[in-house]
Design a protein around this motif. Structure first.
Motif, short mmCIF file in Angstrom:
data_model
loop_
_atom_site.label_atom_id
_atom_site.label_comp_id
_atom_site.label_asym_id
_atom_site.label_seq_id
_atom_site.Cartn_x
_atom_site.Cartn_y
_atom_site.Cartn_z
N ILE A 1 16.23 60.97 -76.68
CA ILE A 1 16.20 62.40 -76.36
C ILE A 1 17.21 63.09 -77.26
CG2 ILE A 1 16.71 64.15 -74.62
CD1 ILE A 1 15.96 62.08 -72.45
N LEU A 2 16.76 64.10 -77.99
CA LEU A 2 17.68 64.87 -78.83
C LEU A 2 17.91 66.23 -78.16
CD1 LEU A 2 19.33 65.58 -81.29
CD2 LEU A 2 17.21 65.89 -82.59
N GLY A 3 19.11 66.43 -77.64
CA GLY A 3 19.42 67.69 -76.95
C GLY A 3 19.36 67.50 -75.44
N TYR A 4 20.46 67.80 -74.76
CA TYR A 4 20.53 67.47 -73.33
C TYR A 4 20.80 68.71 -72.50
CZ TYR A 4 21.37 64.43 -69.27
OH TYR A 4 21.29 63.80 -68.06
N GLY A 5 19.85 69.64 -72.54
CA GLY A 5 19.89 70.79 -71.63
C GLY A 5 18.90 70.54 -70.50
N GLU B 1 11.33 53.44 -71.26
CA GLU B 1 12.74 53.38 -70.94
C GLU B 1 13.51 54.33 -71.85
OE1 GLU B 1 14.63 49.61 -72.80
OE2 GLU B 1 12.64 48.98 -72.10
N LEU B 2 14.60 54.84 -71.33
CA LEU B 2 15.44 55.73 -72.13
C LEU B 2 16.38 54.88 -72.96
CD1 LEU B 2 16.47 58.55 -72.90
CD2 LEU B 2 18.05 58.40 -70.95
N TYR B 3 16.31 55.03 -74.28
CA TYR B 3 17.25 54.32 -75.14
C TYR B 3 18.58 55.06 -75.20
CZ TYR B 3 19.69 52.70 -79.22
OH TYR B 3 20.68 52.24 -80.05
N GLY B 4 18.50 56.37 -75.48
CA GLY B 4 19.74 57.12 -75.55
C GLY B 4 19.52 58.60 -75.69
N VAL B 5 20.59 59.33 -75.42
CA VAL B 5 20.59 60.78 -75.60
C VAL B 5 21.45 61.10 -76.82
CG1 VAL B 5 21.48 62.94 -74.61
CG2 VAL B 5 20.23 61.31 -73.15
N PHE B 6 20.96 61.96 -77.68
CA PHE B 6 21.68 62.38 -78.88
C PHE B 6 22.06 63.85 -78.73
CE2 PHE B 6 19.33 58.66 -79.85
CZ PHE B 6 20.16 57.93 -80.70
N THR B 7 23.32 64.14 -79.01
CA THR B 7 23.81 65.48 -78.71
C THR B 7 24.65 66.03 -79.85
OG1 THR B 7 25.22 66.74 -77.17
CG2 THR B 7 25.77 64.42 -77.48
N ARG B 8 24.67 67.36 -79.93
CA ARG B 8 25.53 68.04 -80.89
C ARG B 8 26.97 68.08 -80.40
NH1 ARG B 8 21.38 72.78 -82.52
NH2 ARG B 8 20.92 72.75 -80.31
N ARG B 9 27.10 67.92 -79.06
CA ARG B 9 28.44 67.97 -78.47
C ARG B 9 29.16 66.64 -78.69
NH1 ARG B 9 26.68 69.49 -72.47
NH2 ARG B 9 24.53 69.09 -73.15
N ASP B 10 30.40 66.60 -78.27
CA ASP B 10 31.15 65.33 -78.29
C ASP B 10 30.48 64.39 -77.29
OD1 ASP B 10 32.88 63.25 -77.93
OD2 ASP B 10 34.46 64.46 -77.00
N LEU C 1 22.29 60.72 -66.46
CA LEU C 1 21.96 60.11 -65.17
C LEU C 1 21.61 58.63 -65.29
CD1 LEU C 1 19.64 63.09 -64.11
CD2 LEU C 1 21.89 62.58 -63.12
N THR C 2 21.09 58.23 -66.45
CA THR C 2 20.60 56.86 -66.62
C THR C 2 21.74 55.94 -67.05
OG1 THR C 2 18.53 57.83 -67.41
CG2 THR C 2 18.82 55.47 -67.77
N LYS C 3 22.08 55.01 -66.18
CA LYS C 3 23.24 54.15 -66.45
C LYS C 3 23.03 53.26 -67.67
CE LYS C 3 25.57 54.15 -62.10
NZ LYS C 3 24.70 55.24 -61.58
N GLU C 4 21.78 52.79 -67.87
CA GLU C 4 21.53 51.80 -68.92
C GLU C 4 21.50 52.41 -70.31
OE1 GLU C 4 19.28 52.54 -66.46
OE2 GLU C 4 20.15 51.13 -65.02
N ALA C 5 21.45 53.74 -70.42
CA ALA C 5 21.25 54.37 -71.74
C ALA C 5 22.57 54.87 -72.30
CB ALA C 5 20.26 55.52 -71.61
N GLY C 6 22.59 55.04 -73.63
CA GLY C 6 23.79 55.51 -74.29
C GLY C 6 23.76 57.00 -74.60
N VAL C 7 24.93 57.53 -74.90
CA VAL C 7 25.03 58.90 -75.40
C VAL C 7 25.66 58.83 -76.79
CG1 VAL C 7 25.95 61.22 -75.03
CG2 VAL C 7 25.38 59.77 -73.06
N TYR C 8 24.98 59.44 -77.77
CA TYR C 8 25.42 59.31 -79.15
C TYR C 8 25.47 60.68 -79.81
CZ TYR C 8 23.61 54.66 -78.03
OH TYR C 8 23.35 53.46 -77.41
N LEU D 1 21.91 59.68 -85.56
CA LEU D 1 20.52 59.37 -85.21
C LEU D 1 19.90 58.28 -86.09
CD1 LEU D 1 18.53 62.57 -84.23
CD2 LEU D 1 18.14 60.26 -83.37
N LEU D 2 20.05 58.41 -87.40
CA LEU D 2 19.37 57.48 -88.30
C LEU D 2 19.84 56.04 -88.13
CD1 LEU D 2 18.74 59.43 -91.61
CD2 LEU D 2 17.12 58.73 -89.84
N LYS D 3 21.07 55.90 -87.70
CA LYS D 3 21.59 54.53 -87.47
C LYS D 3 20.82 53.82 -86.36
CE LYS D 3 26.36 55.77 -88.58
NZ LYS D 3 27.66 56.05 -87.93
N HIS D 4 20.22 54.63 -85.46
CA HIS D 4 19.51 54.05 -84.31
C HIS D 4 18.00 54.02 -84.54
CE1 HIS D 4 23.11 54.15 -81.69
NE2 HIS D 4 23.44 55.16 -82.46
#
Lengths: 328, 328
Positions: free
Chosen positions: B7-11, B28-37, B44-51, B56-59
Motif C-alpha cells: 500500500i502506497l499512502g496511508y490515509g 496478505e499485506l506485505y507493507g505500507v509505504f509512506t511519505r512520512r517518517d 493495524l496489521t501486525k505482520e506487515a512492515g511500514v517503510y 519502494l524499489l528495494k522491496h
C-alpha cells in the motif's frame, strides 16, 4: 459490413433477437432457421432469408454468430454442442443445476471447431449472475438476496392451465415489499420461501367449471404454489386478453456486506430490472454477447464461455478510447 | 501463499485497503509505504512492515501488486506512471476529464515494464462506469441517469470550511426523490442540475461569526452551491462530532431504454449503492481488481487496463468451476 447473425428458432426469443439486431447498426440479420416449413414462417426483416434448420451447414460461411433460441429442457442440451463445432454460438440455457454438464459438452465442441460458444446468457442466468459475482468479489463477507418479479412466470401459468376446467391463466410472481425493505435496510433477515414472494393468478374458467375446486387445486399444488401465499382471481377471456397480454418481468439482486477492521461498516449493493418484455430484454442481452463472441473469436479465442469470462468492453459498440473518455 | 500487496499512502483509502485485505484469505499485506517518517506511522496489521516511500524499489520482488492510495489532483498523475514500470499497480484516479491522458502515460510505462496497471478503479469511476457500459450495450436506445448520495462530499465540505468564520463543516449531497421516481417510472425526464440533487450543510461557526453572512456565502458560491437548493444548519462542534463523523455515500445508475420492432417495450436497469464508508467500499473494489491484475499479469498480459477490460472471473476468489455451478 456488419456482424452477420443467424437465428435458430423463431418464437418469442427469436423475434426478440430480430428486433434487437435492428437497434444495433454494427449487426445485420442474415437469416432465420426453423424446424417448420420455411414457407410458412414470415419474419419482420425484409432483407433476411428464412431457411430450414436442416440446411444450416450450407450457410456456414455466411454467418458470424448463430443465436440458438431453443428451450433449455430438450433443445439446447442437444443443439448447442452440435452447432458449436461450426459456428460461434450463443444460448440462454437456464437450467441452473445442469450448467456444468452443458458447459463441458459445449466446450469440447467449440474447442474442436475453434469457435466461441457462450452459454446461459440472459438476465438470470446472465446479468443477475454477473451482479452476484461482482458484489461477492467486492464484499466477501455478506449475504446475497435475489427477488424475482413483478413478472409473469410461464411455468406457473402453464401449471394452472393443466388443471381441469381451466381455459387460460396467467401467474404473476411478486416480491414481498416488507422483505425487500428489510434487506435494503441491512437487517440481513433470514427469509423463507413464503416471506420473499407472493403469487397472484388470473384464471379463465371453462363454462360450468367448479371455481372453488380450481382455486383449491391451485393453492395446494406441491412445489408450485403450496409454499406461497396465493391469490386467485377469476376473470373473463376478454379481461385476460386486455389486461394480461404482456410478458413483463424483472427482479432484484442485493448483496448486504460489511467492511472495516471490526466489520463496523455496512454496504448495500443492489441491481434491479423492470422489464416490459422478458423475451425482448433477454434477446437484447444475447445480441450484446454475440458481438463479444464475434470479437473474441477473431482474436483467436475458442471454447465455451459464460458472462463471467467476458470483459465488458467486448460487449460495447463504442471504441475503447471513446469508452474511457465518455463512459468511465 | 497469498497475493502480496503493498500500500502506497496511508490515509482513509490506504487504511481501507488494509482492512479489505484482512477479509480476503488469498491476500496478505506485505507493507505500507509512506511519505512520512515510517516510525511515526502505526498500522493495524501486525505482520506487515511500514517503510519509506523512497525505499519502494528495494522491496520490488517482495510484492505482487502495489495499490497507490494518492490524490487524483497531483499524486496519481505522477506516481502511477512512475511505479507501473516496476509493479503491477492499481489506482483510483477520478478526474474524469483527464483519464485519456493518464491512461496513455500509464500504458506506456506498464508495457515497458511488462506489468498490468489498472486505473480509475472504485465506484465512480468504477462500478458505476461498468454499469453504464453493460446497460448501454444491452439497451442501445435509451437514456442514462446518475444520481449521487445521500453522501458526504469532501470537496463541498472543504469549500465551506474555507469561508471566513467557519470552524468545521459537513456537506451532504442528496438525490431528489421526485426525479428518481420519474426516472424509475420510465418517464425519461429532462433534468437540470437543481432537479437532480439538493445540498444540505452542517456548519460549526466560530464564536461571534456572522451566521447570516456565512449562509449567504454558501448558497451563492459559484459551481459548488449556486445552482442547487441548499439547506444550511448551524450546529455545535459536539453535534458535528456526534452525528456527522461517518463518511457515507452511494448513488444510483439508471438506464431507461426501449426494445421491440416499434420500440414498444420499455426496460429500466438500475444499479445502486448505499455505503456506510465511502473510502472502505472503494478500497474493497481496489482489492478485487488487485487480484485481477495479479492473475492477468501471470497470464502474460501487460499495459494499462480499466474496469472495462477485466473479465469478471478474474475478480473472484472462487474457481471457474465453482462459479458456474453456484453463482451462474
Amino acid at each position: 459490413m456488419g456482424i452477420k447473425i443467424g437465428i435458430l428458432g423463431y418464437g418469442n426469443l427469436g423475434r426478440g433477437v430480430e428486433c434487437a439486431i435492428k437497434q444495433n447498426d454494427d449487426m445485420e440479420l442474415y437469416g432465420v432457421f426453423t424446424r417448420r416449413d420455411p414457407g410458412s414462417v414470415s419474419i419482420l426483416t425484409k432483407e433476411a432469408g428464412v431457411y430450414s434448420k436442416d440446411d444450416l451447414l450450407k450457410h456456414k460461411d455466411n454467418m458470424d454468430v448463430l443465436i440458438i433460441c431453443g428451450g433449455s429442457a430438450t433443445d439446447l442440451p442437444k443443439m448447442t454442442p452440435e452447432y458449436a463445432k461450426d459456428f460461434n454460438v450463443i444460448d440462454s440455457f437456464d437450467t441452473h443445476a445442469r450448467i456444468p454438464e452443458h458447459f463441458a459438452n459445449v466446450d469440447k465442441a467449440a474447442k474442436e471447431g475453434g469457435k466461441v460458444a457462450m452459454i446461459s446468457v440472459g438476465w438470470d442466468p446472465g446479468m443477475f449472475s454477473l451482479n452476484r459475482a461482482y458484489a461477492n468479489a467486492i464484499l466477501p463477507e455478506g449475504k446475497d438476496y435475489t427477488f424475482w418479479g413483478k413478472g409473469v412466470s410461464q411455468g406457473h401459468s402453464d401449471a394452472i392451465r393443466r388443471i381441469e376446467g381451466v381455459e387460460d391463466a396467467r401467474q404473476y410472481t411478486i416480491p414481498v415489499d416488507k422483505a425487500l425493505t428489510a434487506v435494503r435496510n441491512g437487517e440481513n433477515p433470514e427469509l423463507g420461501t413464503r416471506d420473499k414472494h407472493t403469487r397472484e393468478c388470473f384464471v379463465v374458467a371453462k363454462e360450468g367449471a367448479d371455481k372453488e375446486r380450481i382455486r383449491q387445486e391451485i393453492v395446494t399444488m406441491p412445489n408450485y404454489f403450496d409454499e406461497y401465499d396465493v391469490t386467485v382471481h377469476f376473470i373473463s377471456k376478454e379481461e385476460l386478453e386486455r389486461d394480461h397480454k404482456g410478458i413483463p418481468h424483472g427482479g432484484f439482486v442485493i448483496r448486504s456486506g460489511v467492511s472495516g477492521w471490526n466489520k463496523e461498516n455496512r454496504h448495500i449493493i443492489e441491481y434491479s430490472l423492470k422489464l416490459d418484455s422478458n423475451p425482448e430484454f433477454t434477446s437484447s442481452v444475447l445480441i450484446a454477447y454475440a458481438r463479444a463472441a464475434y470479437r473474441m473469436n477473431r482474436e483467436g479465442m475458442s471454447g465455451c464461455k459464460t458472462v463471467f469470462d467476458v470483459a465488458p468492453a467486448y460487449l460495447c459498440r463504442e471504441s475503447p478510447e471513446y469508452m474511457r473518455a465518455h463512459m468511465l
